[in-house]
Motif scaffolding. Structure first.
Motif, PDB file in Angstrom:
ATOM      1  N   LYS A 259       5.739  13.681  -5.699  1.00 15.37           N
ATOM      2  CA  LYS A 259       6.881  12.989  -5.106  1.00 15.37           C
ATOM      3  C   LYS A 259       6.525  11.535  -4.809  1.00 15.37           C
ATOM      4  CE  LYS A 259       8.331  17.373  -4.235  1.00 15.37           C
ATOM      5  NZ  LYS A 259       7.573  18.606  -4.580  1.00 15.37           N
ATOM      6  N   ARG A 260       7.284  10.645  -5.395  1.00 13.93           N
ATOM      7  CA  ARG A 260       7.149   9.227  -5.069  1.00 13.93           C
ATOM      8  C   ARG A 260       8.156   8.901  -3.971  1.00 13.93           C
ATOM      9  NH1 ARG A 260       6.593   6.204 -11.007  1.00 13.93           N
ATOM     10  NH2 ARG A 260       4.550   7.070 -11.549  1.00 13.93           N
ATOM     11  N   ARG A 261       7.678   8.313  -2.882  1.00 14.48           N
ATOM     12  CA  ARG A 261       8.505   8.104  -1.702  1.00 14.48           C
ATOM     13  C   ARG A 261       8.612   6.627  -1.347  1.00 14.48           C
ATOM     14  NH1 ARG A 261       7.141  13.200   1.968  1.00 14.48           N
ATOM     15  NH2 ARG A 261       5.752  14.344   0.595  1.00 14.48           N
ATOM     16  N   SER A 262       9.584   6.318  -0.518  1.00 15.05           N
ATOM     17  CA  SER A 262       9.715   4.980   0.044  1.00 15.05           C
ATOM     18  C   SER A 262       8.487   4.640   0.880  1.00 15.05           C
ATOM     19  CB  SER A 262      10.968   4.910   0.919  1.00 15.05           C
ATOM     20  OG  SER A 262      10.950   3.757   1.734  1.00 15.05           O
ATOM     21  N   TRP A 263       7.996   3.407   0.740  1.00 19.22           N
ATOM     22  CA  TRP A 263       6.878   2.952   1.576  1.00 19.22           C
ATOM     23  C   TRP A 263       7.206   3.124   3.057  1.00 19.22           C
ATOM     24  CZ3 TRP A 263       1.956   1.674   0.532  1.00 19.22           C
ATOM     25  CH2 TRP A 263       1.226   0.991   1.495  1.00 19.22           C
ATOM     26  N   ASP A 264       8.463   2.940   3.415  1.00 22.47           N
ATOM     27  CA  ASP A 264       8.867   3.033   4.815  1.00 22.47           C
ATOM     28  C   ASP A 264       8.836   4.454   5.349  1.00 22.47           C
ATOM     29  OD1 ASP A 264      10.058   0.286   5.998  1.00 22.47           O
ATOM     30  OD2 ASP A 264      10.304   0.361   3.831  1.00 22.47           O
ATOM     31  N   ASP A 265       8.780   5.443   4.485  1.00 23.69           N
ATOM     32  CA  ASP A 265       8.743   6.833   4.923  1.00 23.69           C
ATOM     33  C   ASP A 265       7.341   7.439   4.885  1.00 23.69           C
ATOM     34  OD1 ASP A 265      11.439   6.705   5.318  1.00 23.69           O
ATOM     35  OD2 ASP A 265      11.983   7.749   3.475  1.00 23.69           O
ATOM     36  N   LEU A 266       6.342   6.657   4.468  1.00 27.33           N
ATOM     37  CA  LEU A 266       4.968   7.154   4.452  1.00 27.33           C
ATOM     38  C   LEU A 266       4.347   7.015   5.840  1.00 27.33           C
ATOM     39  CD1 LEU A 266       3.659   5.480   1.169  1.00 27.33           C
ATOM     40  CD2 LEU A 266       4.606   7.774   1.438  1.00 27.33           C
ATOM     41  N   ASP A 267       3.391   7.885   6.144  1.00 24.43           N
ATOM     42  CA  ASP A 267       2.670   7.714   7.404  1.00 24.43           C
ATOM     43  C   ASP A 267       1.590   6.640   7.222  1.00 24.43           C
ATOM     44  OD1 ASP A 267       0.220   8.984   6.375  1.00 24.43           O
ATOM     45  OD2 ASP A 267       1.281  10.870   6.596  1.00 24.43           O
ATOM     46  N   ASP A 268       1.054   6.164   8.336  1.00 21.36           N
ATOM     47  CA  ASP A 268       0.089   5.067   8.278  1.00 21.36           C
ATOM     48  C   ASP A 268      -1.158   5.428   7.486  1.00 21.36           C
ATOM     49  OD1 ASP A 268       1.714   3.381   9.678  1.00 21.36           O
ATOM     50  OD2 ASP A 268       0.627   3.529  11.582  1.00 21.36           O
ATOM     51  N   ALA A 269      -1.616   6.665   7.593  1.00 24.33           N
ATOM     52  CA  ALA A 269      -2.825   7.062   6.872  1.00 24.33           C
ATOM     53  C   ALA A 269      -2.606   6.981   5.366  1.00 24.33           C
ATOM     54  CB  ALA A 269      -3.230   8.478   7.274  1.00 24.33           C
ATOM     55  N   THR A 270      -1.428   7.383   4.902  1.00 28.55           N
ATOM     56  CA  THR A 270      -1.133   7.324   3.466  1.00 28.55           C
ATOM     57  C   THR A 270      -1.027   5.878   3.006  1.00 28.55           C
ATOM     58  OG1 THR A 270       0.025   9.439   3.609  1.00 28.55           O
ATOM     59  CG2 THR A 270       0.465   8.077   1.676  1.00 28.55           C
ATOM     60  N   ARG A 271      -0.398   5.036   3.831  1.00 28.38           N
ATOM     61  CA  ARG A 271      -0.304   3.617   3.478  1.00 28.38           C
ATOM     62  C   ARG A 271      -1.697   2.985   3.385  1.00 28.38           C
ATOM     63  NH1 ARG A 271       3.609   3.277   7.871  1.00 28.38           N
ATOM     64  NH2 ARG A 271       5.696   3.680   7.063  1.00 28.38           N
ATOM     65  N   LYS A 272      -2.526   3.257   4.363  1.00 31.38           N
ATOM     66  CA  LYS A 272      -3.873   2.678   4.369  1.00 31.38           C
ATOM     67  C   LYS A 272      -4.683   3.157   3.165  1.00 31.38           C
ATOM     68  CE  LYS A 272      -4.280   1.987   9.365  1.00 31.38           C
ATOM     69  NZ  LYS A 272      -4.964   2.418  10.613  1.00 31.38           N
ATOM     70  N   ASP A 273      -4.513   4.398   2.805  1.00 26.95           N
ATOM     71  CA  ASP A 273      -5.249   4.931   1.662  1.00 26.95           C
ATOM     72  C   ASP A 273      -4.797   4.262   0.373  1.00 26.95           C
ATOM     73  OD1 ASP A 273      -7.099   6.945   0.451  1.00 26.95           O
ATOM     74  OD2 ASP A 273      -5.241   7.637  -0.489  1.00 26.95           O
ATOM     75  N   TYR A 274      -3.502   4.021   0.235  1.00 29.24           N
ATOM     76  CA  TYR A 274      -2.989   3.333  -0.959  1.00 29.24           C
ATOM     77  C   TYR A 274      -3.559   1.912  -1.036  1.00 29.24           C
ATOM     78  CZ  TYR A 274       0.216   1.451  -4.443  1.00 29.24           C
ATOM     79  OH  TYR A 274       0.731   0.858  -5.571  1.00 29.24           O
ATOM     80  N   ILE A 275      -3.500   1.188   0.063  1.00 23.42           N
ATOM     81  CA  ILE A 275      -4.013  -0.186   0.090  1.00 23.42           C
ATOM     82  C   ILE A 275      -5.509  -0.202  -0.210  1.00 23.42           C
ATOM     83  CG2 ILE A 275      -4.459  -2.142   1.618  1.00 23.42           C
ATOM     84  CD1 ILE A 275      -1.722  -1.420   2.963  1.00 23.42           C
ATOM     85  N   ARG A 276      -6.238   0.751   0.347  1.00 25.90           N
ATOM     86  CA  ARG A 276      -7.676   0.856   0.051  1.00 25.90           C
ATOM     87  C   ARG A 276      -7.907   1.016  -1.440  1.00 25.90           C
ATOM     88  NH1 ARG A 276     -10.480   4.396  -1.968  1.00 25.90           N
ATOM     89  NH2 ARG A 276      -8.805   5.943  -1.830  1.00 25.90           N
ATOM     90  N   ALA A 277      -7.098   1.856  -2.097  1.00 20.94           N
ATOM     91  CA  ALA A 277      -7.271   2.096  -3.525  1.00 20.94           C
ATOM     92  C   ALA A 277      -6.955   0.847  -4.349  1.00 20.94           C
ATOM     93  CB  ALA A 277      -6.394   3.269  -3.970  1.00 20.94           C
ATOM     94  N   VAL A 278      -5.972   0.058  -3.913  1.00 19.58           N
ATOM     95  CA  VAL A 278      -5.675  -1.205  -4.608  1.00 19.58           C
ATOM     96  C   VAL A 278      -6.876  -2.137  -4.526  1.00 19.58           C
ATOM     97  CG1 VAL A 278      -4.221  -3.269  -4.627  1.00 19.58           C
ATOM     98  CG2 VAL A 278      -3.176  -1.019  -4.277  1.00 19.58           C
ATOM     99  N   HIS A 279      -7.454  -2.257  -3.344  1.00 21.60           N
ATOM    100  CA  HIS A 279      -8.659  -3.091  -3.194  1.00 21.60           C
ATOM    101  C   HIS A 279      -9.815  -2.532  -4.024  1.00 21.60           C
ATOM    102  CE1 HIS A 279      -7.505  -6.156  -0.328  1.00 21.60           C
ATOM    103  NE2 HIS A 279      -6.934  -5.252   0.446  1.00 21.60           N
ATOM    104  N   CYS A 280      -9.871  -1.225  -4.134  1.00 13.21           N
ATOM    105  CA  CYS A 280     -10.907  -0.603  -4.951  1.00 13.21           C
ATOM    106  C   CYS A 280     -10.789  -1.047  -6.403  1.00 13.21           C
ATOM    107  CB  CYS A 280     -10.812   0.919  -4.826  1.00 13.21           C
ATOM    108  SG  CYS A 280     -11.790   1.844  -6.031  1.00 13.21           S
ATOM    109  N   LEU A 281      -9.565  -1.035  -6.952  1.00 11.13           N
ATOM    110  CA  LEU A 281      -9.375  -1.492  -8.335  1.00 11.13           C
ATOM    111  C   LEU A 281      -9.743  -2.967  -8.467  1.00 11.13           C
ATOM    112  CD1 LEU A 281      -6.072   0.165  -9.645  1.00 11.13           C
ATOM    113  CD2 LEU A 281      -8.437   0.788 -10.168  1.00 11.13           C
ATOM    114  N   ALA A 282      -9.446  -3.751  -7.429  1.00 15.08           N
ATOM    115  CA  ALA A 282      -9.787  -5.177  -7.464  1.00 15.08           C
ATOM    116  C   ALA A 282     -11.293  -5.406  -7.423  1.00 15.08           C
ATOM    117  CB  ALA A 282      -9.121  -5.899  -6.294  1.00 15.08           C
TER     118      ALA A 282
END
Length: 382
Positions: free
Chosen positions: A51-74
């Motif tokens: 399920k792909r969800r709105s960023w506004d409906d994610l919890d903070d832990a999920t948001r932080k994990d996504y951002i961490r993964a973006v930095h990981c690719l960078a």
């Protein structure tokens, strides 16, 4: 995620923003019903569909994990041959390179939807398989925040669970709504894109991408640079934005326009509405690096922006999966204009049998980029 609530409007309002109107909800509910009803007991099923969800409906832990993964690719080295793009540095740049390379055939063309669907899926796979992201690609629910896009958790400038805010103000000779003209390279004639100055223009100084270093681009510029036509040379710099509220609300990214797009009767009307009412407006609201048609992928928010476009397409397809999944409309180049690399090639219509260039030697057929629950993909938008 559980089945959609019987009162999603109330749920959406509890997360902030303008509640989903009834006419859009009917379209989304039909999409959910038809898509889930099309799944079997093997392959992509009701039990394993992501399920792909709105960023506004994610919890903070999920948001932080996504951002961490973006930095990981960078932080990971690029896989693209540096002879193709000497300035390329990291895995995020791999995605920017191929987007630049294909820009003139994947916008205002028949490839817009399938190419970007495949592109988003590749990014999602990289985040999950190379950097351990536990979630899936979210979307920027911009219709919900047409009254003020900065109220979305996507753009909370201070929060480490956002994509940061506007760029620092930059002095220029004009108002925020005055426009510059940017030259789009690669065609047999000059094509100019009007671009508002917006309300920022400088570096993004807050949020988790304040220190992100970009490598490639920009490409669309007021003056052509023949020595660096497509921005492939090294150009380390900060991420810039210049929000333009006139594109984020008003007659722009509203529920009314979203509903009109998704309610289109055929693929031509759908693509025309998406391009004319939503696509450019979304990029122009962000401005800066995110508004360059060639290298908007430099802004990590690009993927949320395009996930919303893909969501609209998925909902439109979901009204009639048999008749719409493989529907295609458009030319093989931007508005059918010949490329300067093939100046005598006449305009022609894209077909689902055409190969698409996705980078790193991957050349799927257009039809392979059209379903969301087949050919290796298994996701839906909720």
């Amino acid at each position: 995620m559980a089945a959609p609530s019987k009162s999603p409007c109330k749920k959406l309002d509890s997360y902030g923003g303008i509640p989903m109107p009834a006419d859009f909800k009917v379209l989304q509910d039909t999409y959910h019903k038809n898509l889930l009803g099309s799944l079997g007991a093997q392959g992509c099923t009701k039990d394993n569909i992501s399920k792909r969800r709105s960023w506004d409906d994610l919890d903070d832990a999920t948001r932080k994990d996504y951002i961490r993964a973006v930095h990981c690719l960078a932080s990971k080295p690029a896989l693209t041959d540096k002879s193709l793009a000497p300035g390329i540095v990291n895995r995020l740049d791999d995605f920017t390179y191929i987007h630049i390379n294909q820009t003139n055939v994947i916008h205002e063309s028949g490839y817009l939807l399938p190419w970007h669907r495949m592109f988003l899926w590749q990014l999602e796979e990289a985040l999950r398989n190379e950097c351990g992201c536990k979630g899936y690609l979210p979307y920027w629910d911009n219709a919900r925040f047409s009254a003020d896009q900065t109220k979305s958790r996507v753009w909370d400038g201070q929060a480490e669970t956002s994509f940061g805010g506007n760029g620092a103000p930059v002095a220029h000779n004009g108002s925020a709504t005055d426009t510059r003209r940017l030259l789009l390279p690669g065609f047999v004639k000059d094509i100019w894109l009007p671009m508002p100055y917006g309300t920022g223009g400088g570096c993004v100084a807050t949020g988790p991408f304040a220190n992100l270093t970009l490598s490639l681009g920009p490409v669309a510029k007021p003056v052509a640079d023949p020595a660096n036509k497509y921005g492939y040379r090294p150009n380390p710099r900060c991420l810039s934005r210049t929000f333009d509220p006139s594109y984020g609300g008003g007659a722009g990214l509203t529920w009314g326009n979203a509903t009109a797009i998704v309610a289109a009767a055929d693929i031509g009307a759908f693509r025309g509405g998406l391009e004319g009412l939503w696509h450019r407006q979304s990029h122009t609201f962000i401005g800066g690096d995110g508004a360059d048609p060639f290298s908007p992928t430099n802004d990590p928010a690009f993927y949320l922006l395009h996930a919303q476009l893909d969501r609209f397409w998925a909902i439109w397809q979901g009204q009639d999966l048999a008749g719409r999944t493989y529907a295609i409309d458009g030319n093989r180049t931007f508005f059918g204009i010949p490329l300067d690399s093939a100046p005598t090639t006449p305009p022609s219509l894209a077909t689902i049998e055409d190969p698409m260039q996705m980078g790193l030697g991957f050349r799927p057929l257009t039809k392979e980029g059209m379903p969301s629950t087949d050919l290796g993909r298994c996701y839906m938008y909720v």
